[in-house]
Scaffold this active site. Structure first.
Site, PDB file in Angstrom:
ATOM      1  N   GLU A   8      33.440 -16.286  31.201  1.00 13.54           N
ATOM      2  CA  GLU A   8      34.158 -15.055  31.534  1.00 13.54           C
ATOM      3  C   GLU A   8      33.197 -13.967  31.987  1.00 13.54           C
ATOM      4  O   GLU A   8      33.467 -13.214  32.917  1.00 13.54           O
ATOM      5  CB  GLU A   8      34.974 -14.575  30.327  1.00 13.54           C
ATOM      6  N   HIS A  51      44.574 -16.958  20.512  1.00 12.79           N
ATOM      7  CA  HIS A  51      45.239 -16.912  21.823  1.00 12.79           C
ATOM      8  C   HIS A  51      46.447 -15.985  21.824  1.00 12.79           C
ATOM      9  O   HIS A  51      47.304 -16.097  22.679  1.00 12.79           O
ATOM     10  CB  HIS A  51      45.720 -18.309  22.229  1.00 12.79           C
TER      11      HIS A  51
END
Lengths: 327, 337
Positions: free
Chosen positions: A60, A129
């Site tokens: 990321e 998540h």
């Protein structure tokens, strides 16, 4: 009129932006050949080719950093981060580079970068998540934070964000992907400077955004049966906040409940509560209430997950508490 | 009688210390007492830390307990988490709080959640020491105050001492409990704040704010470096006949709401002062908590005096940080509401 769901609306907005604007391109994990983890970009690689829809390695920090570089160099990158939880790996790039470069270069560099990411719980995806961390990002000067809560906003916000000269983060709520609505044919830009009143009312202001909008609207219907007429405000932009719309509503209703799927302490709901108190102190008939997520990592078990999140029932309770016996 | 005698000896001998010396002293005491304790971070070993907080530890405890790491914050914290869940007591240093963001995922997604996700099987007794705040002409990358992000994270404790006495006592207390603590040290006051500190072992309990000045007209709430500014400011208010009560929060989260509410309910007015940007800063949470619980006791809305909603500036840093004139304007707003 076309019937679209939230996911298709995001895809339409994305495709429209990529077709209209040659400087725009999409990159992120699995956005190309796989079509996106949430299938938002399905078909776009085949249609637009690998220069415009780029699969990246799993890093990321690297692909957000590359996006910042591309934006400085004159492109209009749209970076997808799979979920907000993983965006923390890119936080240094987002907050110490994207958000600051205009300031630190005295306006010589702009970072017209859009980062899209999925946020929110409700799908039993557990502690890594499911979080709603947009309130954190709302603490960072130099960023604009958007949260589309409707199919129309899902389709139109991307273009407005892409035309913004500064970095914009768009939080797409995981529980909304199946939400359906009838929309007019073409993609139309959405006003990202103003909150929107989704239901007018006079007894209490319910201030929310993103995934909890629909729970709040459901709560408003329940309240209506008891004669409590709630006004529902969809913030749409979390930073900057449209304080004027919030304050005008609270001055009318004299009561407010903030519904925020983030954890309560140090949240966006605290900022809104503080602003309401600061700017409408004498107009209030009751303290501002906050309905937020319980301060635990989001649990996996379905019953616990539901118990941790704001629900129509808890919103109703909070609204009733502010109204008391006055209605 | 016995209890009193047990408490008394550590207070008997004191020495003038600054915050750096107090932190160093706390680390030495605990490393001598507990072989599981170690320090790690960039330049904390041979060099003794960029601010000298770990000076002498490498020489006394060797390279296995004063560990120089590569420049990788994610690596430092990730390794420390592994050590902590397997029984060690790491005290990691992040050289400046501005560098904590590459380790943010480790702190928020791992350290803060281990106890919960393992059903209590793996507590994570990790301390992260990090200097924060402006006023040293460090520009954006050496001046930020990122406490709000950690306050928003369930599972972390956030501590921020203002004085040498509290720095030593809070750090000792933090090293003796089982949850991850982010320990923010006020770098601008590292050497400027001096005080008498017991040379022996003592603890300042976590989660307790301190009323450092009693007053009756308005409550000023601060912590860390800003507490010093606010304390001086309170004295100037006294000359104008305004009696300010000053709170030093010491532990930011979990916050000692009892002490805050007791003070605010007495004075009816509160001003919160912090360096971090205003929007979604810790001041917002404090303001919301006070309003929710004490609305009918308030004579005026709670005021916030904070950094501005911009990146931390290099040349204008003293305009950015809360100034006496901005604090005075906020106090006047509460008094004249």
């Amino acid at each position: 009129m076309t019937k679209l769901n939230y996911r298709e609306a995001l895809r339409d907005g994305l495709r429209d932006a990529l077709v209209r604007e040659p400087r725009a391109f999409l990159m992120g994990l699995d956005v190309g050949r796989y079509g996106g983890t949430y299938a938002v970009s399905r078909g776009l690689l085949e249609e637009l080719g690998p220069e415009r829809v780029r699969d990246t390695p799993l890093s990321e920090s690297a692909f957000v950093g590359a996006g910042i570089g591309a934006a400085i160099g004159g492109l209009l990158p749209i970076v997808e981060i799979m979920t907000v939880n993983f965006s923390l790996l890119a936080l240094d790039q987002i907050m110490n580079n994207a958000a600051t470069l205009r300031h630190m270069t005295g306006g010589q560099l702009a970072v017209p970068l859009v980062i899209r990411m999925t946020t929110g719980a409700g799908r039993q995806l557990a502690a890594q998540h499911s979080h709603s961390l947009e309130g954190w990002y709302a603490h960072i000067p130099g960023l604009r934070i958007l949260a589309p809560a409707t199919v129309e906003d899902a389709r139109g916000m991307l273009w407005t964000a892409l035309m913004d000269p500064d970095p914009v983060l768009i939080f797409e709520h995981a529980a909304l992907f199946g939400l359906e609505a009838e929309l007019e044919g073409a993609v139309t830009p959405v006003d990202i400077d103003h909150a929107k009143i989704r239901r007018a009312g006079k007894h209490v202001s319910l201030v929310t955004y993103g995934g909890t909008l629909h729970k709040t609207l459901a709560a408003a219907e329940t309240l209506a049966k008891d004669g409590i007429d709630a006004e529902v405000i969809d913030l749409r932009s979390l930073r900057p906040l449209d304080t004027e719309t919030i304050i005008a509503s609270v001055k009318k209703t004299r009561r407010a409940v903030i519904i925020d799927e983030g954890w309560r302490s140090g949240s966006l709901s605290a900022e809104i509560s503080a602003r309401v108190m600061e700017q409408a102190f004498y107009d209030l008939d009751a303290p501002v209430e906050r309905v937020c997520t319980a301060e635990v990592p989001i649990p996996y078990a379905k019953q616990l997950e539901e118990a941790a999140l704001p629900q129509p029932e808890t919103i109703v309770q909070a609204a009733r508490k502010t109204v008391g016996t006055h209605v | 009688m016995q209890a009193v005698q047990q408490k008394a000896p550590p207070m008997a001998q004191t020495q003038t210390m600054n915050i750096i010396q107090a932190v160093n002293d706390a680390l030495k005491i605990q490393m001598r007492k507990d072989p599981r304790v170690l320090v790690m971070g960039e330049d904390v070993g041979k060099f003794g830390g960029v601010f000298r907080a770990t000076q002498g530890l490498y020489q006394e405890f060797g390279p296995n307990r004063a560990i120089d790491t590569p420049l990788s914050e994610g690596g430092i914290i990730g390794t420390a988490i592994g050590m902590a869940i397997y029984g060690l007591r790491p005290v990691a240093e992040i050289q400046f709080a501005d560098y904590i963001f590459p380790a943010f995922d480790q702190l928020v997604n791992e350290a803060a959640k281990y106890r919960y996700r393992s059903g209590g099987q793996y507590p994570c007794p990790l301390i992260v020491r990090t200097p924060y705040g402006g006023g040293i002409r460090g520009g954006h990358y050496h001046s930020q105050s990122p406490e709000a992000y950690f306050i928003h994270t369930p599972g972390l404790k956030v501590v921020c001492p203002a004085t040498p006495y509290d720095a030593k006592g809070l750090l000792l207390a933090a090293m003796r409990q089982d949850d991850p603590v982010i320990f923010f040290e006020p770098k601008r006051m590292y050497r400027a704040a001096k005080g008498e500190v017991p040379t022996g072992d003592y603890e300042v309990p976590l989660e307790q704010a301190k009323v450092t000045r009693e007053g009756k007209h308005v409550t000023l709430i601060a912590w860390g470096a800003m507490w010093h500014t606010v304390s001086e400011f309170a004295e100037t208010l006294a000359k104008d006949g305004i009696s300010a009560e000053v709170l030093d929060l010491r532990t930011l989260w979990p916050v000692d709401l009892t002490t805050i509410l007791k003070s605010v309910e007495k004075t009816g007015r509160a001003v919160i002062v912090h360096e971090a940007p205003r929007t979604c800063g810790f001041g917002a949470e404090l303001s919301a908590l006070i309003h929710e619980r004490a609305m009918l006791k308030l004579e005026a809305p709670v005021q916030r005096v904070t950094g501005f909603d911009t990146p931390f500036p290099y040349s204008l840093e003293h305009d950015y940080m809360p100034s006496v004139s901005r604090m005075r304007a906020a106090v006047d707003r509460t008094l004249n509401y």
